[in-house]
Motif scaffolding. Structure first.
Motif, PDB file in Angstrom:
ATOM      1  N   SER A 156      27.981  25.801  42.223  1.00  0.00           N
ATOM      2  CA  SER A 156      28.140  26.937  41.310  1.00  0.00           C
ATOM      3  C   SER A 156      28.154  28.274  42.044  1.00  0.00           C
ATOM      4  N   SER A 157      27.736  28.301  43.306  1.00  0.00           N
ATOM      5  CA  SER A 157      27.725  29.558  44.057  1.00  0.00           C
ATOM      6  C   SER A 157      29.046  29.853  44.748  1.00  0.00           C
ATOM      7  N   VAL A 158      29.767  28.801  45.114  1.00  0.00           N
ATOM      8  CA  VAL A 158      31.005  29.013  45.865  1.00  0.00           C
ATOM      9  C   VAL A 158      32.079  29.539  44.919  1.00  0.00           C
ATOM     10  N   MET A 159      32.661  30.675  45.277  1.00  0.00           N
ATOM     11  CA  MET A 159      33.664  31.283  44.390  1.00  0.00           C
ATOM     12  C   MET A 159      35.037  30.684  44.597  1.00  0.00           C
ATOM     13  N   GLY A 160      35.376  30.402  45.852  1.00  0.00           N
ATOM     14  CA  GLY A 160      36.737  29.924  46.127  1.00  0.00           C
ATOM     15  C   GLY A 160      36.709  28.617  46.877  1.00  0.00           C
ATOM     16  N   TRP A 161      37.597  27.711  46.519  1.00  0.00           N
ATOM     17  CA  TRP A 161      37.657  26.399  47.161  1.00  0.00           C
ATOM     18  C   TRP A 161      38.979  26.178  47.864  1.00  0.00           C
ATOM     19  N   ARG A 162      39.930  27.059  47.612  1.00  0.00           N
ATOM     20  CA  ARG A 162      41.229  26.896  48.268  1.00  0.00           C
ATOM     21  C   ARG A 162      41.204  27.659  49.595  1.00  0.00           C
ATOM     22  N   PRO A 188      43.354  33.087  48.860  1.00  0.00           N
ATOM     23  CA  PRO A 188      44.693  33.614  49.157  1.00  0.00           C
ATOM     24  C   PRO A 188      44.724  34.405  50.468  1.00  0.00           C
ATOM     25  N   GLU A 189      45.930  34.684  50.932  1.00  0.00           N
ATOM     26  CA  GLU A 189      46.044  35.534  52.115  1.00  0.00           C
ATOM     27  C   GLU A 189      45.483  36.907  51.791  1.00  0.00           C
ATOM     28  N   GLU A 190      45.065  37.614  52.850  1.00  0.00           N
ATOM     29  CA  GLU A 190      44.369  38.886  52.643  1.00  0.00           C
ATOM     30  C   GLU A 190      45.177  39.862  51.783  1.00  0.00           C
ATOM     31  N   ALA A 191      46.481  39.879  52.009  1.00  0.00           N
ATOM     32  CA  ALA A 191      47.321  40.829  51.267  1.00  0.00           C
ATOM     33  C   ALA A 191      47.319  40.542  49.769  1.00  0.00           C
ATOM     34  N   GLN A 192      46.921  39.324  49.402  1.00  0.00           N
ATOM     35  CA  GLN A 192      46.914  38.963  47.979  1.00  0.00           C
ATOM     36  C   GLN A 192      45.585  39.292  47.309  1.00  0.00           C
ATOM     37  N   LEU A 193      44.584  39.705  48.082  1.00  0.00           N
ATOM     38  CA  LEU A 193      43.289  40.033  47.470  1.00  0.00           C
ATOM     39  C   LEU A 193      43.386  41.354  46.713  1.00  0.00           C
ATOM     40  N   GLY A 210      38.497  43.281  47.374  1.00  0.00           N
ATOM     41  CA  GLY A 210      38.279  42.074  48.177  1.00  0.00           C
ATOM     42  C   GLY A 210      38.225  40.798  47.368  1.00  0.00           C
ATOM     43  N   LEU A 211      38.098  40.928  46.042  1.00  0.00           N
ATOM     44  CA  LEU A 211      38.012  39.719  45.210  1.00  0.00           C
ATOM     45  C   LEU A 211      39.350  39.005  45.154  1.00  0.00           C
ATOM     46  N   SER A 212      39.268  37.701  45.020  1.00  0.00           N
ATOM     47  CA  SER A 212      40.461  36.903  44.800  1.00  0.00           C
ATOM     48  C   SER A 212      40.634  36.758  43.300  1.00  0.00           C
ATOM     49  N   GLN A 213      41.731  37.286  42.817  1.00  0.00           N
ATOM     50  CA  GLN A 213      41.983  37.233  41.376  1.00  0.00           C
ATOM     51  C   GLN A 213      41.912  35.800  40.855  1.00  0.00           C
ATOM     52  N   ASP A 214      42.497  34.909  41.612  1.00  0.00           N
ATOM     53  CA  ASP A 214      42.589  33.534  41.144  1.00  0.00           C
ATOM     54  C   ASP A 214      41.218  32.862  41.070  1.00  0.00           C
ATOM     55  N   ASP A 215      40.347  33.167  42.040  1.00  0.00           N
ATOM     56  CA  ASP A 215      39.032  32.536  42.038  1.00  0.00           C
ATOM     57  C   ASP A 215      38.126  33.127  40.975  1.00  0.00           C
ATOM     58  N   LEU A 216      38.394  34.386  40.647  1.00  0.00           N
ATOM     59  CA  LEU A 216      37.490  35.097  39.759  1.00  0.00           C
ATOM     60  C   LEU A 216      37.691  34.663  38.309  1.00  0.00           C
ATOM     61  N   LEU A 217      38.873  34.817  37.846  1.00  0.00           N
ATOM     62  CA  LEU A 217      39.163  34.648  36.427  1.00  0.00           C
ATOM     63  C   LEU A 217      40.638  34.374  36.261  1.00  0.00           C
ATOM     64  N   PRO A 218      40.988  33.737  35.181  1.00  0.00           N
ATOM     65  CA  PRO A 218      42.414  33.586  34.905  1.00  0.00           C
ATOM     66  C   PRO A 218      42.981  34.839  34.256  1.00  0.00           C
TER      67      PRO A 218
END
Lengths: 153, 173
Positions: free
Chosen positions: B74-80, B83-88, B92-100
């Motif tokens: 439950s602590s790990v935000m991203g499993w993939r 995304p590449e840095e430019a996509q953050l 710094g958050l990854s949109q995909d890991d955070l929320l749809p």
């Protein structure tokens, strides 16, 4: 590390041994790394200031892990934490001293198991409540020192 | 328009867009639980239970393999890998890991979690995460209006048995 204090049988009002920790920038950075969380408020001071924070923030998930340590450290091999919940009330910053506490609220005997409901909180040195939560743990009925989880000794 | 009205209007637009996504589900295969990963996590949070590190201790305690720390999943935000840095996002958050839900320009922070630990998790277990965007609330706090998002994540093993169920709330403002 000092030796763990003797296990105290749960009863309402019992305070579990307190955890006193000071998460610093290194711990916050490592937590960001192991949880694959690149949110800059946790390691980038300049960015954190842009969002209005004096220093990098302790992660909500790390607060949860510290609360969990108080519960599982007390339980040891006698039982299992089956639920934990917490809400962030105020920001904690890198370098802040955190006093992490758990108190038994209710104890229920359920067949051969004992269910222990706990109230959790974390405060800073000024006494500000940073995080509040609850947890539930299940102990084997006889509280034997070495009964493995899910097995009867 | 004054800035406060701007913010409120932008938030109302985002709330409407987000509301359309309520109930959206997806899933992600996390792969097998690897000791290097969960042991680093245990060391980082200061929880160095021998059951996470010593196979003989884990077996002696009735576990089939090394135990994984309870709040690891439950602590790990991203499993993939990405995304590449430019996509953050800029923060710094990854949109995909955070929320749809896209939240352009909003400051986001974790507000808390509720984690049910239904079964012990062990090294090597193959885990899949199922995610659903379950709740959206608007709140007018002291610091202005904010949106509170709740995402439910369920983690199941290869046989479909539920291991952990987690509700996580984020504040966006």
């Amino acid at each position: 590390m000092t030796a763990a204090p003797a296990f105290q049988q749960p009863e309402p009002g019992l305070d579990l041994p307190e955890l006193s920790v000071r998460p610093g920038e290194v711990q916050l950075f490592r937590f960001s790394a192991v949880s694959w969380n690149a949110h800059r408020i946790h390691y980038d001071r300049d960015y954190a200031r842009q969002e209005g924070y004096e220093r990098p923030l302790v992660h909500s998930q790390l607060h949860g892990c510290l609360l969990s340590r108080v519960v599982t450290g007390w339980l040891g091999p006698r039982g299992r934490m089956i639920r934990i919940a917490w809400q962030n009330r105020a920001p904690a910053f890198a370098g802040d001293l955190l006093l992490v506490r758990a108190r038994v609220r209710e104890v229920h005997q359920d067949g051969s198991e004992t269910r222990v409901e706990l109230d959790l909180e974390s405060r800073n040195a000024a006494g500000t409540v940073l995080v509040q939560g609850t947890a539930c743990a299940v102990l084997e009925g006889n509280h034997s020192m070495h009964s493995p989880p899910g097995q009867t000794p | 328009m004054n800035p406060a009205t701007d913010v409120a209007a932008a938030l109302a637009d985002l709330e409407q867009a987000a509301r359309a996504l309520l109930g959206r589900r997806d899933q992600c295969a996390l792969g097998p639980m690897l000791r290097k990963d969960f042991q680093r996590f245990a060391v980082t949070v200061g929880d160095v239970d021998p059951l996470y590190f010593d196979e003989s201790a884990a077996r002696a305690a009735g576990h089939p393999a090394l135990l994984v720390p309870p709040l690891y999943l439950s602590s790990v935000m991203g499993w993939r890998p990405g995304p590449e840095e430019a996509q953050l996002r800029e923060d710094g958050l990854s949109q995909d890991d955070l929320l749809p839900v896209p939240l352009p320009g909003l400051r986001v922070m974790g507000a808390g979690q509720e984690v049910e630990l239904l079964r012990p998790l062990h090294e090597g277990t193959q885990v899949t995460m199922r995610r659903e965007f379950t709740a959206l609330r608007r709140r007018d706090g002291r610091s202005g209006p904010m949106l509170m998002f709740t995402v439910r994540r369920e983690y199941v093993d290869g046989g479909g048995e539920l291991l952990v169920r987690m509700h996580e709330t984020f504040i966006a403002r």
